[in-house]
Scaffold this active site. Sequence first.
Site, PDB file in Angstrom:
ATOM      1  N   TYR A 164       0.837  -1.216   0.000  1.00 25.39           N
ATOM      2  CA  TYR A 164       0.000   0.000   0.000  1.00 25.39           C
ATOM      3  C   TYR A 164       0.871   1.265   0.000  1.00 25.39           C
ATOM      4  O   TYR A 164       0.728   2.113  -0.895  1.00 25.39           O
ATOM      5  CB  TYR A 164      -0.953  -0.005   1.195  1.00 25.39           C
ATOM      6  CG  TYR A 164      -2.428   0.045   0.824  1.00 25.39           C
ATOM      7  CD1 TYR A 164      -2.852   0.575  -0.385  1.00 25.39           C
ATOM      8  CD2 TYR A 164      -3.393  -0.435   1.697  1.00 25.39           C
ATOM      9  CE1 TYR A 164      -4.203   0.615  -0.710  1.00 25.39           C
ATOM     10  CE2 TYR A 164      -4.750  -0.388   1.379  1.00 25.39           C
ATOM     11  CZ  TYR A 164      -5.139   0.133   0.171  1.00 25.39           C
ATOM     12  OH  TYR A 164      -6.470   0.176  -0.148  1.00 25.39           O
ATOM     13  N   GLU A 171       2.136   6.312  -7.138  1.00 23.75           N
ATOM     14  CA  GLU A 171       1.046   7.133  -7.686  1.00 23.75           C
ATOM     15  C   GLU A 171       1.323   8.621  -7.487  1.00 23.75           C
ATOM     16  O   GLU A 171       1.167   9.425  -8.411  1.00 23.75           O
ATOM     17  CB  GLU A 171      -0.279   6.745  -7.032  1.00 23.75           C
ATOM     18  CG  GLU A 171      -0.727   5.339  -7.412  1.00 23.75           C
ATOM     19  CD  GLU A 171      -1.980   4.885  -6.670  1.00 23.75           C
ATOM     20  OE1 GLU A 171      -2.786   5.729  -6.268  1.00 23.75           O
ATOM     21  OE2 GLU A 171      -2.139   3.660  -6.499  1.00 23.75           O
TER      22      GLU A 171
HETATM   23  C1  LIG Z   1     -11.624  11.740  -9.025  1.00 25.29           C
HETATM   24  C2  LIG Z   1     -10.451  11.024  -8.510  1.00 25.29           C
HETATM   25  C3  LIG Z   1     -10.354  11.020  -7.047  1.00 25.29           C
HETATM   26  C4  LIG Z   1      -9.093  10.410  -6.590  1.00 25.29           C
HETATM   27  C5  LIG Z   1      -8.992  10.435  -5.093  1.00 25.29           C
HETATM   28  C6  LIG Z   1      -7.679   9.931  -4.676  1.00 25.29           C
HETATM   29  C7  LIG Z   1      -7.644   9.512  -3.271  1.00 25.29           C
HETATM   30  C8  LIG Z   1      -6.774   8.320  -3.114  1.00 25.29           C
HETATM   31  C9  LIG Z   1      -6.636   7.839  -1.766  1.00 25.29           C
HETATM   32  C10 LIG Z   1      -5.718   6.665  -1.575  1.00 25.29           C
HETATM   33  C11 LIG Z   1      -5.533   5.785  -2.745  1.00 25.29           C
HETATM   34  C12 LIG Z   1      -4.725   4.587  -2.433  1.00 25.29           C
HETATM   35  C13 LIG Z   1      -4.169   4.059  -3.671  1.00 25.29           C
HETATM   36  C14 LIG Z   1      -3.540   2.756  -3.484  1.00 25.29           C
HETATM   37  C15 LIG Z   1      -3.497   1.936  -4.473  1.00 25.29           C
HETATM   38  C16 LIG Z   1      -3.037   0.579  -4.302  1.00 25.29           C
HETATM   39  O1  LIG Z   1      -3.728  -0.358  -4.536  1.00 25.29           O
HETATM   40  S1  LIG Z   1      -1.486   0.304  -3.815  1.00 25.29           S
HETATM   41  C17 LIG Z   1      -1.295  -1.450  -3.780  1.00 25.29           C
HETATM   42  C18 LIG Z   1      -1.701  -2.090  -2.478  1.00 25.29           C
HETATM   43  N1  LIG Z   1      -3.113  -2.172  -2.434  1.00 25.29           N
HETATM   44  C19 LIG Z   1      -3.778  -3.004  -1.661  1.00 25.29           C
HETATM   45  O2  LIG Z   1      -3.222  -3.783  -0.888  1.00 25.29           O
HETATM   46  C20 LIG Z   1      -5.242  -2.965  -1.821  1.00 25.29           C
HETATM   47  C21 LIG Z   1      -5.911  -3.252  -0.562  1.00 25.29           C
HETATM   48  N2  LIG Z   1      -7.281  -2.926  -0.765  1.00 25.29           N
HETATM   49  C22 LIG Z   1      -8.205  -3.834  -0.994  1.00 25.29           C
HETATM   50  O3  LIG Z   1      -7.970  -4.970  -0.957  1.00 25.29           O
HETATM   51  C23 LIG Z   1      -9.614  -3.476  -1.346  1.00 25.29           C
HETATM   52  O4  LIG Z   1      -9.598  -2.700  -2.441  1.00 25.29           O
HETATM   53  C24 LIG Z   1     -10.405  -2.838  -0.231  1.00 25.29           C
HETATM   54  C25 LIG Z   1     -11.759  -2.461  -0.768  1.00 25.29           C
HETATM   55  C26 LIG Z   1      -9.695  -1.610   0.238  1.00 25.29           C
HETATM   56  C27 LIG Z   1     -10.549  -3.786   0.955  1.00 25.29           C
HETATM   57  O5  LIG Z   1     -11.044  -4.921   0.674  1.00 25.29           O
HETATM   58  P1  LIG Z   1     -12.301  -5.581   1.416  1.00 25.29           P
HETATM   59  O6  LIG Z   1     -13.114  -6.167   0.334  1.00 25.29           O
HETATM   60  O7  LIG Z   1     -13.008  -4.719   2.360  1.00 25.29           O
HETATM   61  O8  LIG Z   1     -11.638  -6.671   2.318  1.00 25.29           O
HETATM   62  P2  LIG Z   1     -11.575  -8.188   2.122  1.00 25.29           P
HETATM   63  O9  LIG Z   1     -11.123  -8.736   3.419  1.00 25.29           O
HETATM   64  O10 LIG Z   1     -10.742  -8.528   0.953  1.00 25.29           O
HETATM   65  O11 LIG Z   1     -13.089  -8.667   1.781  1.00 25.29           O
HETATM   66  C28 LIG Z   1     -14.183  -8.510   2.688  1.00 25.29           C
HETATM   67  C29 LIG Z   1     -15.244  -9.561   2.386  1.00 25.29           C
HETATM   68  O12 LIG Z   1     -15.747  -9.405   1.072  1.00 25.29           O
HETATM   69  C30 LIG Z   1     -15.465 -10.553   0.301  1.00 25.29           C
HETATM   70  N3  LIG Z   1     -15.134 -10.144  -1.062  1.00 25.29           N
HETATM   71  C31 LIG Z   1     -14.686  -8.945  -1.420  1.00 25.29           C
HETATM   72  N4  LIG Z   1     -14.492  -8.913  -2.730  1.00 25.29           N
HETATM   73  C32 LIG Z   1     -14.805 -10.124  -3.194  1.00 25.29           C
HETATM   74  C33 LIG Z   1     -14.786 -10.710  -4.481  1.00 25.29           C
HETATM   75  N5  LIG Z   1     -14.380 -10.055  -5.575  1.00 25.29           N
HETATM   76  N6  LIG Z   1     -15.189 -11.991  -4.591  1.00 25.29           N
HETATM   77  C34 LIG Z   1     -15.599 -12.696  -3.522  1.00 25.29           C
HETATM   78  N7  LIG Z   1     -15.630 -12.187  -2.268  1.00 25.29           N
HETATM   79  C35 LIG Z   1     -15.232 -10.926  -2.119  1.00 25.29           C
HETATM   80  C36 LIG Z   1     -14.303 -11.218   1.011  1.00 25.29           C
HETATM   81  O13 LIG Z   1     -14.177 -12.577   0.771  1.00 25.29           O
HETATM   82  C37 LIG Z   1     -14.678 -10.950   2.445  1.00 25.29           C
HETATM   83  O14 LIG Z   1     -15.726 -11.819   2.814  1.00 25.29           O
HETATM   84  P3  LIG Z   1     -15.848 -12.413   4.276  1.00 25.29           P
HETATM   85  O15 LIG Z   1     -14.620 -13.233   4.497  1.00 25.29           O
HETATM   86  O16 LIG Z   1     -17.099 -13.227   4.260  1.00 25.29           O
HETATM   87  O17 LIG Z   1     -15.908 -11.236   5.221  1.00 25.29           O
END
Ligand SMILES: CCCCCCCCCCCCC/C=C/C(=O)SCCNC(=O)CCNC(=O)[C@H](O)C(C)(C)COP(=O)(O)OP(=O)(O)OC[C@H]1O[C@@H](n2cnc3c(N)ncnc32)[C@H](O)[C@@H]1OP(=O)(O)O
Length: 242
Positions: A164, A171
């Site tokens: 991250y 970026e």
């Molecule tokens: C107009 C323009 C405006 C611009 C504004 C700019 C502001 C910018 C601010 C900051 C930007 C940051 C930029 C960074 C970029 C990068 O990516 S750098 C590289 C590193 N990045 C990461 O590591 C990304 C981490 N982030 C994520 O993983 C996700 O995007 C998230 C949304 C932030 C978090 O993920 P989340 O889904 O909440 O967590 P999980 O634990 O993975 O999942 C929760 C539950 O949901 C289920 N699930 C989610 N997606 C799926 C799917 N595709 N398929 C199946 N299931 C899914 C997951 O299994 C979990 O389920 P449970 O286990 O039942 O809870």
Amino acid sequence: MASGEEDGTVEEKETNNKKRTKGAIATAWLTFYNIAMTAGWLVLAVAMARYYLQKGTHKGLYKNIARTLKFFQTFALLEVGHCAIGIVRTSVIVTGVQVCSRIFMVWFITNSIRQIQNEESVILFVVVWTITEITRYSFYTFNLLNHLPYFIKWARYNLFIVMYPLGVIGELLTIHAALPYVRRSGMYSLRLPNKYNVSFDYYYFLIIVMLSYIPLFPQLFFHMLRQRRRVLHGEIVVEKDE
Ligand SMILES: CCCCCCCCCCCCC/C=C/C(=O)SCCNC(=O)CCNC(=O)[C@H](O)C(C)(C)COP(=O)(O)OP(=O)(O)OC[C@H]1O[C@@H](n2cnc3c(N)ncnc32)[C@H](O)[C@@H]1OP(=O)(O)O
């Protein structure tokens, strides 16, 4: 004695059947989606490795992978839809910020300003995104198939600690590199006088975008730390925005 409540009424059974059908369709779609996305980002990883091994330089690499990157990153917009319709248990806001900031980087910065495409910072964020997404989508796929290897789970909830910040550095450096070109060309800007009587300066907009990382990035990062505690250490975590 079996009562109507234990067995469920006809309406309850129909509702449960509908839920099961919706569950099966959603699971099938998510499995397909996650496999497609894992494959897409793997194709990108292989293309980058091949290009670098053949040419020995990162110059021209972005141009080489641009179409694939744009396609798969734009496809990720569906994730906001998944949250909105409730087939994944994730916040629409967190996912929306993450996906929109990536799409903005791809289309409105890197794709629009050819002069910055050979910057090292572009390669940095693309490589970081690629590693992150291969891990993330393969995690979701194996999880849906109920065969999740521990190392993928571990990688999903540990790599982001390094990835991250590295992604954000890539970026921000890329947007910073874009600033002089944006100022000189006046791209995406609207100067007065014009028939709409509105002025917009993309240069200052980009500065605001860069500043918006200060409040937004910690929220995404701490969200992931909470997910990590929940999944790896089994802690019950209450999200404010849910
Ligand atoms: C107009 C323009 C405006 C611009 C504004 C700019 C502001 C910018 C601010 C900051 C930007 C940051 C930029 C960074 C970029 C990068 O990516 S750098 C590289 C590193 N990045 C990461 O590591 C990304 C981490 N982030 C994520 O993983 C996700 O995007 C998230 C949304 C932030 C978090 O993920 P989340 O889904 O909440 O967590 P999980 O634990 O993975 O999942 C929760 C539950 O949901 C289920 N699930 C989610 N997606 C799926 C799917 N595709 N398929 C199946 N299931 C899914 C997951 O299994 C979990 O389920 P449970 O286990 O039942 O809870």
